[in-house]
Design a protein around this motif. Structure first.
Motif, mmCIF file in Angstrom:
data_model
loop_
_atom_site.group_PDB
_atom_site.id
_atom_site.type_symbol
_atom_site.label_atom_id
_atom_site.label_comp_id
_atom_site.label_asym_id
_atom_site.label_seq_id
_atom_site.Cartn_x
_atom_site.Cartn_y
_atom_site.Cartn_z
ATOM 1 N N ASP A 31 0.820 -1.209 0.000
ATOM 2 C CA ASP A 31 0.000 0.000 0.000
ATOM 3 C C ASP A 31 0.854 1.259 0.000
ATOM 4 O O ASP A 31 1.882 1.346 0.684
ATOM 5 C CB ASP A 31 -0.909 0.026 1.232
ATOM 6 C CG ASP A 31 -1.946 -1.090 1.207
ATOM 7 O OD1 ASP A 31 -2.205 -1.620 0.101
ATOM 8 O OD2 ASP A 31 -2.470 -1.437 2.286
ATOM 9 N N GLY A 409 1.834 1.948 17.327
ATOM 10 C CA GLY A 409 0.869 1.247 16.492
ATOM 11 C C GLY A 409 0.737 -0.218 16.856
ATOM 12 O O GLY A 409 1.676 -0.833 17.377
ATOM 13 N N ALA A 410 -0.424 -0.796 16.602
ATOM 14 C CA ALA A 410 -0.669 -2.220 16.848
ATOM 15 C C ALA A 410 -0.042 -3.040 15.726
ATOM 16 O O ALA A 410 0.225 -2.523 14.634
ATOM 17 C CB ALA A 410 -2.167 -2.490 16.933
ATOM 18 N N GLY A 412 0.640 -4.944 12.541
ATOM 19 C CA GLY A 412 -0.022 -4.912 11.251
ATOM 20 C C GLY A 412 -0.695 -3.602 10.922
ATOM 21 O O GLY A 412 -1.254 -3.457 9.829
ATOM 22 N N GLN A 413 -0.629 -2.643 11.824
ATOM 23 C CA GLN A 413 -1.239 -1.339 11.598
ATOM 24 C C GLN A 413 -0.158 -0.317 11.254
ATOM 25 O O GLN A 413 1.039 -0.559 11.473
ATOM 26 C CB GLN A 413 -2.016 -0.894 12.838
ATOM 27 C CG GLN A 413 -3.163 -1.825 13.201
ATOM 28 C CD GLN A 413 -4.176 -1.946 12.080
ATOM 29 O OE1 GLN A 413 -4.639 -0.936 11.537
ATOM 30 N NE2 GLN A 413 -4.506 -3.183 11.706
ATOM 31 N N PRO A 414 -0.545 0.831 10.702
ATOM 32 C CA PRO A 414 0.462 1.842 10.359
ATOM 33 C C PRO A 414 1.372 2.177 11.542
ATOM 34 O O PRO A 414 0.934 2.234 12.690
ATOM 35 C CB PRO A 414 -0.390 3.047 9.946
ATOM 36 C CG PRO A 414 -1.644 2.434 9.406
ATOM 37 C CD PRO A 414 -1.899 1.233 10.272
ATOM 38 N N GLN A 416 3.460 4.297 13.994
ATOM 39 C CA GLN A 416 3.454 5.638 14.565
ATOM 40 C C GLN A 416 4.416 5.672 15.740
ATOM 41 O O GLN A 416 4.605 4.670 16.429
ATOM 42 C CB GLN A 416 2.047 6.038 15.019
ATOM 43 C CG GLN A 416 1.028 6.087 13.892
ATOM 44 C CD GLN A 416 -0.364 6.447 14.384
ATOM 45 O OE1 GLN A 416 -0.639 6.369 15.577
ATOM 46 N NE2 GLN A 416 -1.225 6.850 13.466
ATOM 47 N N ASP A 701 6.329 -2.502 14.606
ATOM 48 C CA ASP A 701 4.929 -2.747 14.967
ATOM 49 C C ASP A 701 4.725 -4.083 15.670
ATOM 50 O O ASP A 701 3.584 -4.512 15.869
ATOM 51 C CB ASP A 701 4.019 -2.646 13.736
ATOM 52 C CG ASP A 701 4.366 -3.677 12.671
ATOM 53 O OD1 ASP A 701 5.492 -4.217 12.704
ATOM 54 O OD2 ASP A 701 3.516 -3.940 11.799
ATOM 55 N N ASP A 703 5.041 -7.250 14.958
ATOM 56 C CA ASP A 703 4.299 -8.319 14.295
ATOM 57 C C ASP A 703 5.212 -9.464 13.875
ATOM 58 O O ASP A 703 4.803 -10.344 13.111
ATOM 59 C CB ASP A 703 3.535 -7.780 13.085
ATOM 60 C CG ASP A 703 4.452 -7.229 11.995
ATOM 61 O OD1 ASP A 703 5.684 -7.138 12.231
ATOM 62 O OD2 ASP A 703 3.942 -6.868 10.915
ATOM 63 N N ARG A 724 6.970 -0.792 6.072
ATOM 64 C CA ARG A 724 6.399 -1.715 7.059
ATOM 65 C C ARG A 724 6.316 -3.103 6.446
ATOM 66 O O ARG A 724 5.670 -3.317 5.427
ATOM 67 C CB ARG A 724 5.015 -1.241 7.526
ATOM 68 C CG ARG A 724 4.332 -2.207 8.492
ATOM 69 C CD ARG A 724 3.090 -1.577 9.124
ATOM 70 N NE ARG A 724 2.152 -1.112 8.124
ATOM 71 C CZ ARG A 724 1.237 -1.869 7.521
ATOM 72 N NH1 ARG A 724 1.150 -3.165 7.817
ATOM 73 N NH2 ARG A 724 0.407 -1.342 6.641
ATOM 74 N N GLU A 735 4.916 3.328 4.397
ATOM 75 C CA GLU A 735 4.353 4.310 5.318
ATOM 76 C C GLU A 735 4.797 5.718 4.907
ATOM 77 O O GLU A 735 5.802 5.877 4.197
ATOM 78 C CB GLU A 735 4.824 4.022 6.737
ATOM 79 C CG GLU A 735 4.512 2.610 7.224
ATOM 80 C CD GLU A 735 3.045 2.455 7.600
ATOM 81 O OE1 GLU A 735 2.559 3.239 8.430
ATOM 82 O OE2 GLU A 735 2.403 1.546 7.054
#
Length: 752
Positions: A31, A409-410, A412-414, A416, A701, A703, A724, A735
């Motif tokens: 993404d 961030g959690a 798998g999330q963006p 930060q 993050d 993960d 990421r 990101e």
């Protein structure tokens, strides 16, 4: 040694095999990559330019077994050089007439090192005073004409931002267009090759700002040091003629920073001569390596042993009899030694083993290998916030200012970051002045307490003139403890004892006694140690978690020898040395970069021996027991020049290797990632990375998949792209770029 001399490790194909080619476009493809990567770095590299980089294959072990057993060997003593008493009898005029040559506003010492009047007077005054008193204090270093008892080396704020461009190249474009273009091409290709060689040797980064190259302009056009973030330029000119191969108008002094307006950077440059540099490729490479060595702070190697000069030898007006602080033993094969001086071998177009080792000692600062902790350690990545959440600690050179970035961030999330201002001296922001005002203190992260969820930091000021301190971190506040470590040493971080805690070996290369720094019940304790030699200290969990501890494998590239420290209990260890590394598969005289990681997911540290260029590379798979160290070997070949970084870039629990090369350099080599599996096989995915970065690898993050901050300290906006990692996809989402402070990411480092 279980591997008999007649046993041969079978070779594999190019890059490990001929299958597993990558038919897709270069990564990243997740993404927002069009917006946050390709718009910044440049358009995707065309598929047809990928070349052999997309191959994959097997690195299964063969009938070769490596064991570490045997007695220890004691090193030969190093005898210091006395200062020449003649310096006490000379006037300044006599000193300058014998050892310096005037050209314009500069004096040239040793033929190619530029000094101002003030610099030369300071050198004379120091030598004259010491010789008059009969004193023999160390004059650091085997680096440069430094003062004050510390080495001349670039600070944390500069060593990853050694930017350069190309100025005027003769003959001029109008005089001989064909020869001008030939000279420009040779100079750029040679400089980029030589900068990569020094970058592999130590954690530095030379960045070619090609957009400011002005080889056709007599005044060097846009290539002006001090403008547009340009640190130094490279050109030809009348300052270097005849037998002169090059001259350096730049010194490695940490206070020489852009933000200091008192520094005049207009003359920071390397000037190459037409007759020698452009004679052939080998001569060009020798001169480029040599002058870049001066940029990094290294002086002429032959100064350390020359006793009497031939009065008819005008080319070698050597300042002998100075007690330089040698980073390594005397090296007659060093590219920093002039081969027309006594005791020097004919120069060759590569760095010697001790050139590389000296650069490692000076510029590869202590770091914690997070991937070899895990399981028994509460901090298996770079965490500083008390929550065990991975982040970055930014140290600002020449001040007490720091920033603690904690990822919020959690999985798998963006990604930060929460940002907090901190002070390295333990005070509350705004930080008081006086800490590391010269930019020479080096940070080393380590989990010394063994109980908290955050890393402590040793600020090591090498030598007796710089202060040392330990920053104890409980996640909320910082407690600065002053230390009395008046040593030049190389910090080595490992968990050498049982439990969660790390320790720091303060390795002093050579016969000097080392020390193991341990935190016991809140007190700092040092135990005497001694590795009596010159080697790379490779700390890893080679015996896995059954062994309960990290060990150290020592690699001596000069003698091509291996030895090991197998820790039993603090501060005890068993020594096995030496071994002929040739019988272990490493070719004598070859440049190797050891890349450490768990490349088959068995919780034991393996070693990939990377030989830049077209040399044969070797994987050592750890098959150690809880008691002994064993490795199985397999050959492969990684072509081209890369800077290796280790991480788990697909989230499968197995370490991978990022082979980074800025495609924008003239060789046009694509970066790639080798994704390893538990079966000792790998696939290779090509990356589209056009610009020059200093990648910082960490799982931000949480993960289980390593992300990449493409740190770009030379960017005028201080923005760095952020990838990421996407678990199980061998790909990255892009990101938004982050704005980094003007600092240094503590723990930065490559493959070892």
């Amino acid at each position: 040694m279980a591997c008999a001399p007649d046993e041969v490790i079978p070779p594999l194909g190019e890059s490990g095999g001929t299958g597993g080619g990558d038919s897709g476009p270069p990564l990243p493809g997740g993404d927002d990559c069009d917006e946050n990567w390709y718009a910044i770095d440049g358009p995707p590299i065309p598929q047809e330019l990928n070349g052999p980089e997309a191959f994959g294959g097997s690195l299964a072990n063969h009938q070769s077994r490596i064991e570490f057993t045997g007695p220890a060997r004691q090193p030969d003593p190093v005898v210091p050089t006395p200062i020449d008493p003649a310096f006490g009898q000379m006037s300044f005029e006599q000193f300058a007439g014998r050892y310096a040559e005037r050209f314009g506003n500069y004096w040239f010492v040793e033929g190619d090192q530029a000094m101002t009047d003030a610099d030369l007077h300071a050198l004379y005054d120091r030598l004259h005073e010491q010789a008059s008193k009969g004193a023999n204090p160390p004059v650091p270093t085997a680096a440069a004409y430094a003062e004050g008892g510390f080495d001349a080396a670039w600070s944390s704020g500069r060593k990853l931002t050694l930017t350069w461009c190309v100025g005027w190249i003769l003959p001029s474009l109008s005089a001989n267009e064909e020869l001008h273009e030939e000279h420009v091409a040779l100079l750029i290709e040679t400089m980029e090759w030589a900068t990569r060689a020094w970058e592999r040797a130590g954690d530095v980064n030379f960045v070619h700002l090609a957009q400011y190259d002005s080889p056709e302009a007599q005044a060097s056009g846009q290539c002006q040091p001090g403008d547009n973030g340009i640190h130094f330029r490279v050109r030809t000119g009348p300052e270097c003629t005849g037998a002169c191969g090059g001259r350096a108008f730049i010194e490695a002094l940490p206070q020489y920073e852009f933000e200091d307006p008192a520094n005049n950077e207009e003359d920071a440059e390397i000037v190459f001569g037409l007759q020698r540099f452009f004679q052939n490729e080998n001569e060009a490479r020798i001169n480029a390596l040599h002058e870049l060595g001066h940029v990094l702070g290294f002086t002429h190697e032959h100064l350390r042993w020359i006793e009497e000069q031939d009065p008819d030898n005008d080319g070698c007006k050597a300042l002998g009899h100075i007690p330089w602080r040698g980073l390594t033993p005397h090296d007659g094969s060093s590219v920093m030694a002039s081969d027309f001086c006594p005791g020097v071998n004919t120069n060759v177009p590569w760095l010697s083993a001790w050139d590389r080792l000296g650069a490692y000692y000076q510029y590869t600062w202590g770091r914690r290998r997070a991937s070899m902790m895990g399981l028994v350690s509460q901090v298996d990545d770079f965490a500083y916030d008390g929550l065990g959440q991975t982040g970055i600690l930014w140290q600002t050179s020449r001040s007490a200012r720091m920033q603690r970035w904690s990822s919020t961030g959690a999985p798998g999330q963006p990604i930060q970051f929460a940002v907090e201002e901190l002070c390295a001296n333990g005070s509350a922001p705004p930080c008081t002045d006086g800490f590391d005002s010269e930019g020479r203190v080096r940070p080393t992260p380590a989990l010394l307490s063994g109980s908290a969820f955050d890393l402590d930091v040793l600020f090591h000021g090498p030598g007796p003139a710089l202060a040392d301190s330990l920053l104890l971190n409980d996640g909320a506040g910082l407690d600065a403890v002053n230390l009395d470590l008046d040593w030049f040493s190389v910090p080595v971080v490992g968990s050498f004892g049982p439990g969660n805690a790390d320790q720091i070996l303060l390795y002093r290369p050579g016969a000097e006694q080392d020390a193991l720094l341990v935190l016991e019940d809140g007190d700092v304790v040092t135990y005497p140690m001694n590795f009596g030699g010159y080697a790379y200290p490779l700390a890893g969990r080679f015996r896995g978690f059954a062994g309960g501890r990290n060990d150290i494998i020592w690699y001596d590239p000069q003698n091509n020898e291996m030895s090991s420290w197998r820790w039993t209990s603090l501060p005890e260890f068993e020594v096995a040395s030496p071994f002929d590394a040739g019988t272990l598969g490493l070719d004598d005289g070859m440049e190797y970069t050891p890349v450490l990681g768990d490349f088959n997911g068995d919780a034991m540290t393996d070693i990939f021996w990377y030989s830049a260029g077209n040399g044969t590379d070797l994987m050592w798979w750890s098959e150690s027991s809880s008691i002994d160290l064993f490795f199985a070997a397999a050959r492969t070949q990684v072509t081209h020049d890369y800077r290796p970084f280790v991480g788990d870039f697909d989230g499968n629990g197995v370490d991978d290797i990022l082979w980074f090369a800025p495609y924008g350099e003239v060789v046009g080599v694509t970066s790639k990632i080798w994704h390893f599996t538990e079966g000792r096989t790998y696939t290779s995915r090509v990356l589209s990375t056009r610009r020059d970065y200093s990648p910082y690898v960490a799982d931000f993050d949480d993960d289980g998949c390593s992300d990449i901050l493409w740190y770009k300290p030379d960017d005028p906006s201080q923005e760095s792209p952020l990838w990421r990692c996407l678990p199980n996809e061998a790909d990255f989402a892009c990101e938004p770029p982050v704005t980094t402070p003007a600092g240094y990411p503590v723990g930065f480092g490559g493959g070892y």
